[in-house]
Design an enzyme around this catalytic site. Structure first.
Site, short mmCIF file in Angstrom:
data_model
loop_
_atom_site.label_atom_id
_atom_site.label_comp_id
_atom_site.label_asym_id
_atom_site.label_seq_id
_atom_site.Cartn_x
_atom_site.Cartn_y
_atom_site.Cartn_z
N GLU A 118 0.97 -1.15 0.01
CA GLU A 118 -0.22 -0.14 -0.11
C GLU A 118 1.21 1.71 0.27
O GLU A 118 2.24 1.00 0.18
CB GLU A 118 -0.43 0.06 1.57
CG GLU A 118 -1.39 -1.34 1.37
CD GLU A 118 -2.80 -1.56 2.92
OE1 GLU A 118 -2.12 -0.59 3.51
OE2 GLU A 118 -2.65 -1.92 3.22
N LYS A 120 1.96 4.34 2.06
CA LYS A 120 2.30 5.22 3.16
C LYS A 120 1.89 6.82 2.88
O LYS A 120 3.03 7.65 2.77
CB LYS A 120 3.56 4.93 3.22
CG LYS A 120 3.64 5.71 4.94
CD LYS A 120 4.93 4.87 5.10
CE LYS A 120 5.24 5.17 7.00
NZ LYS A 120 5.03 5.78 7.24
N ASP A 122 0.77 10.62 4.05
CA ASP A 122 2.37 10.93 4.88
C ASP A 122 1.41 12.39 5.71
O ASP A 122 0.98 13.33 5.35
CB ASP A 122 2.88 11.78 4.12
CG ASP A 122 3.95 12.79 4.86
OD1 ASP A 122 4.23 12.46 6.22
OD2 ASP A 122 5.41 13.13 4.63
N TYR A 230 -7.30 2.50 5.86
CA TYR A 230 -6.13 1.12 5.44
C TYR A 230 -5.80 -0.02 7.10
O TYR A 230 -4.83 -1.11 6.38
CB TYR A 230 -4.39 1.51 5.15
CG TYR A 230 -3.83 2.47 6.76
CD1 TYR A 230 -4.04 2.27 8.15
CD2 TYR A 230 -3.87 3.68 6.09
CE1 TYR A 230 -3.47 3.30 8.82
CE2 TYR A 230 -3.15 4.84 6.56
CZ TYR A 230 -3.22 4.43 8.12
OH TYR A 230 -2.53 5.31 9.03
N LYS A 318 10.34 3.19 3.56
CA LYS A 318 10.65 4.90 2.89
C LYS A 318 11.63 5.60 2.09
O LYS A 318 12.32 4.78 1.72
CB LYS A 318 10.77 5.73 3.74
CG LYS A 318 10.12 5.11 5.55
CD LYS A 318 9.18 6.23 6.43
CE LYS A 318 10.25 7.87 7.04
NZ LYS A 318 8.99 8.43 7.94
N CYS A 417 36.39 8.98 25.44
CA CYS A 417 35.37 9.61 26.50
C CYS A 417 35.56 11.65 25.81
O CYS A 417 36.25 12.37 26.70
CB CYS A 417 34.59 9.54 27.04
SG CYS A 417 33.10 10.48 28.00
N CYS A 420 35.31 12.40 29.68
CA CYS A 420 35.56 12.08 31.30
C CYS A 420 37.01 11.61 30.40
O CYS A 420 37.24 11.41 31.57
CB CYS A 420 34.54 10.76 31.72
SG CYS A 420 34.76 9.32 30.63
N CYS A 435 30.97 4.79 26.13
CA CYS A 435 31.81 5.81 27.49
C CYS A 435 31.80 4.45 28.31
O CYS A 435 30.28 4.22 28.25
CB CYS A 435 31.79 7.28 27.83
SG CYS A 435 32.76 6.91 29.51
N CYS A 441 30.51 9.49 34.55
CA CYS A 441 30.92 10.06 33.40
C CYS A 441 29.74 11.22 33.88
O CYS A 441 28.79 11.03 33.59
CB CYS A 441 31.23 8.99 32.41
SG CYS A 441 30.32 10.11 30.37
S1 IVH Z 1 -0.27 -0.04 8.53
C1 IVH Z 1 -0.03 -2.29 12.48
N1 IVH Z 1 -0.94 1.52 5.96
O1 IVH Z 1 2.47 5.38 9.15
C2 IVH Z 1 -0.31 -1.43 11.22
N2 IVH Z 1 0.32 2.99 8.28
O2 IVH Z 1 5.05 4.52 10.68
C3 IVH Z 1 -0.77 -0.19 11.39
N3 IVH Z 1 0.57 5.06 8.27
O3 IVH Z 1 1.60 4.35 11.99
C4 IVH Z 1 -0.43 1.00 10.67
N4 IVH Z 1 0.31 4.86 5.44
O4 IVH Z 1 0.34 6.86 10.62
C5 IVH Z 1 -0.78 1.36 7.26
N5 IVH Z 1 -1.24 2.67 4.27
C6 IVH Z 1 -0.42 1.86 5.88
C7 IVH Z 1 -0.10 3.61 6.09
C8 IVH Z 1 0.49 3.73 6.74
C9 IVH Z 1 -0.25 5.87 6.35
C10 IVH Z 1 1.20 5.54 8.86
C11 IVH Z 1 0.49 5.39 9.67
C12 IVH Z 1 1.34 4.40 10.79
C13 IVH Z 1 2.80 4.56 10.04
C14 IVH Z 1 4.16 3.94 10.15
#
Ligand code: IVH
Length: 691
Positions: A118, A120, A122, A230, A318, A417, A420, A435, A441
């Protein structure tokens, strides 16, 4: 209209709401309107006037309420039904391949794993709760356990359904997603802000986040934010064995589930999805910052489990963040509270991601060596989201291959370090240098005190960084236990702060500090354990360990092998704990703290063992408890809450509207079904005896 009889009015209101919900869905989710704006407005007006005439049929979820209700003064905090985990993430394709290989190895009986890829999105994470097909509430992530109730704001997002329609809608479930600000709407909105003399938002994510935290829902209704869904969670989802199918079902009920997803059957297909969107994302009308990869078969999620922070059945790739170049001036070294040394590059100021950046992390010695840095080099700095900038590379020096050229001034990682002077060590299998002067320290000691007094630890708020520094300088603090030996007269007259902004503690301030220190003795074992600052033992892990072992002596006696057997406790945490307790200075400190009244065991009121070893499934709705309270009560009495019915379950607590499938399954497996009163008697026989 006034001539409409009561029942007829109710019928017409219901019909109009249903029609308007349907048209909203067609317009905002399916992007396929079937009526014109004018017809829509006419129906909306008819509904508005009927609702005005028959206020007894008022409903917060009516389509007329999308314009936003009364302003709020603050947000109520509520507990998530299921913790809101985030995902592990990486920028490396190799790590994605490793992730897939790890899952395949852990699931040898599965011939071919399917992965849902899927985008991600933002934006800001949100969790929506639905009961009996109706929108109930929306919570922000908060700390993952408790979030802010932003329902009034979310209700104004037109693509969020307030009433669901369709087949097999589970009686109660949460659906999670992301609130985002689409580019076009964001630009228009920022333009308006500039015209009004207001500060524009730096990016779409900040604007989305700012919008859902507005106190006035009417203002939110003006902003054209969106919500993509999602992820479904609930006790009644066994009908769908795949994540993909769950999302398709959710779309059919009315949710805005984006279509940008694909099922991949191997790493090559995952990589093609990543590659495609790495370039295609430029053409999307909203921001994404990567790709999320989730195991499709839900049954396998439990087998793989989760770490303290994120599931092992999903991860995120990412995309590269924003980069800039600048001339390296020098490298400084920071010593963290656990002794980790972080090299920090200092370079000529450069504009990056909306701010001037002068310093960036080089991560560790390995990275420094790999980069082979010289003073004057042009370094590549990257900034992704809120993360502090880091150095990810350098430009080749013009004369790098010319052996006869004057050699550049190479910067080597330090061996001792910087504060210290202790010789640095590097632990087997770890990239970082430490350290080892744990107890002497200065920056480590200061960092530990900073952590000890922090809000989530002992919460001694009146003591800030400057006062701690001054007290350390004055020799008032040897270790944490010295805090509890302080008297007001030790503190009175103590001066802290930088030249020009110094402050002196007066009698009243001194008393306040002593009172706050005294009050901190009430902190429960979980917080005390976290406050000790043991490496890798964060808030969640401390809670887990405290609940499992119940007191510090049992934890101290646990071996490495016993520790790693606990769900979510990995090898690094176990090793760190064993090392911590093997050091007699640490155990002596615990003895001193215990002697001063700090709690090193769970208190009676924090934990009872009435339900120890018993597992419960909660189904339906209740009058005596909210579902969250029920869950809390079970956990408080050492029981376990399980999401779906299996032979491992001891009791099903049955409420109103319990799903028939669940009932059937519980009967088939011969699991005891009890009602809320029976449960109340189980945890407190005396109080519940009159029921
Ligand atoms: S699934 C347990 N699907 O990215 C799984 N997250 O660092 C729950 N996000 O916390 C998250 N697009 O805020 C999922 N297609 C997607 C997403 C997504 C964006 C965000 C979400 C999540 C963070 C993960």
């Amino acid at each position: 209209m006034t001539s409409l009889r009561f029942n007829q009015a109710k019928e017409r209101i219901d019909e109009l709401r249903k029609q308007l919900n349907r048209y909203n869905y067609e317009y905002y989710v399916l992007d396929n309107p079937t009526i014109g704006d004018m017809q829509f407005d006419l129906l909306m007006k008819e509904l508005e006037s009927l609702e005005a005439e028959f206020p007894e049929f008022d409903d917060v979820n009516s389509p007329t309420k999308r314009v936003g209700g009364q302003p709020n003064k603050s947000f109520v905090q509520r507990e998530h039904t299921f913790p809101m985990l985030s995902l592990a993430n990486t920028y490396s394709r190799e790590e994605i391949a490793d992730f897939v290989a790890r899952a395949e190895k852990a699931l040898p009986q599965e011939s071919e794993l399917e992965w849902v890829c899927e985008l991600k999105y933002d934006g800001v994470a949100i969790s929506l709760l639905y009961e009996n097909g109706r929108f109930v509430r929306a919570l922000t992530r908060g700390n993952g356990i408790v979030g802010d109730d932003v329902s009034d704001n979310i209700r104004t997002i037109k693509s969020v359904p307030l009433q669901l329609y369709g087949d097999n809608i589970p009686e109660r479930f949460e659906i999670r997603g992301e609130v985002i600000y689409p580019h076009k709407a964001f630009e228009e909105f920022n333009q308006k802000r500039i015209e009004n003399g207001e500060e524009p938002f730096a990016n779409c994510r900040n604007a989305a986040s700012g919008s859902i935290k507005l106190m006035n829902p009417q203002e939110v209704a003006q902003r054209k934010i969106e919500c993509f869904l999602y992820f479904l969670m609930g006790d009644d989802l066994s009908e769908w064995s795949n994540h993909y199918d769950r999302l398709q079902a959710a779309r059919s009920w009315g949710f805005n589930v984006p279509r940008y997803m694909a099922v991949a059957r191997n790493i090559d297909e995952i990589m093609s999805f990543i590659d495609e969107w790495d370039t295609e994302r430029e053409n999307l009308p909203f921001d994404i910052d990567g790709i999320v990869i989730k195991l499709n078969k839900v049954k396998l999620w439990d087998t793989l489990g989760t770490t303290a922070k994120s599931p092992r059945w999903a991860t995120a790739f990412k995309f590269k963040a924003e980069q800039a170049e600048s001339r390296l001036l020098s490298i400084e070294y920071q010593v963290g509270r656990t002794g980790v040394i972080t090299p920090v590059a200092v370079f000529e100021p450069v504009w990056l991601g909306g701010t001037w950046v002068r310093r960036a992390s080089v991560h560790n010695a390995e990275q420094m060596q790999r980069l082979d840095l010289c003073q004057g080099d042009i370094v590549i700095i990257e900034k992704g989201g809120e993360i502090i900038p880091k150095i990810v590379g350098k430009k080749q020096r013009e004369n790098e291959s010319d052996k006869s050229a004057t050699p550049c001034k190479r910067i080597d990682f330090i061996s001792h370090c910087p504060v210290c002077g202790a010789k640095l060590v590097r632990q087997e299998g770890e990239a970082g240098h430490y350290c080892p002067n744990y107890n002497h320290c200065p920056p480590q000691i200061f960092g530990r005190f900073q952590h000890f007094i922090s809000k989530k630890a002992m919460n001694i708020e009146t003591l800030g960084d400057e006062k701690i520094k001054a007290m350390l300088d004055q020799g008032l603090l040897k270790d944490f236990s010295s805090l509890y030996d302080l008297t007001a007269s030790d503190l009175e007259g103590l001066t802290s702060g930088e030249e020009g902004s110094k402050t002196t503690i007066r009698a009243k301030g001194a008393n306040n500090i002593i009172n706050a220190i005294e009050k901190s003795k009430q902190a429960g074992f979980e917080r005390v354990l976290y406050a000790l600052g043991i490496r890798y033992v964060g808030e969640v892990t401390a809670k887990k360990l405290a609940r499992y072992y119940k007191n510090i002596d049992a934890l101290k006696a646990a071996s490495f092998n016993q520790l790693v057997e606990i769900d979510e406790i990995g090898e690094s945490i176990a090793e760190s704990l064993v090392n911590y307790f093997a050091n007699s200075e640490n155990t002596a400190l615990i003895d001193r703290l215990r002697a001063r009244g700090l709690k090193f065991e769970m208190q009676e009121e924090e934990l009872s063992s009435t339900l120890e070893g018993l597992s419960f499934v909660i189904s339906g709705t209740f009058t005596l408890f909210s579902r969250d309270e029920l869950k809390k009560q079970i956990e408080k009495h050492s029981g376990r809450v399980i999401s779906s019915i299996s032979s491992k379950v001891d009791y099903v607590i049955c409420g109103d509207n319990m799903g028939p499938q669940k009932k059937k399954k519980a009967e088939e497996l011969g699991i005891k079904m009890i009602d809320q009163y029976e449960f109340a008697r189980m945890i407190d026989p005396e109080k519940a005896s009159d029921k």
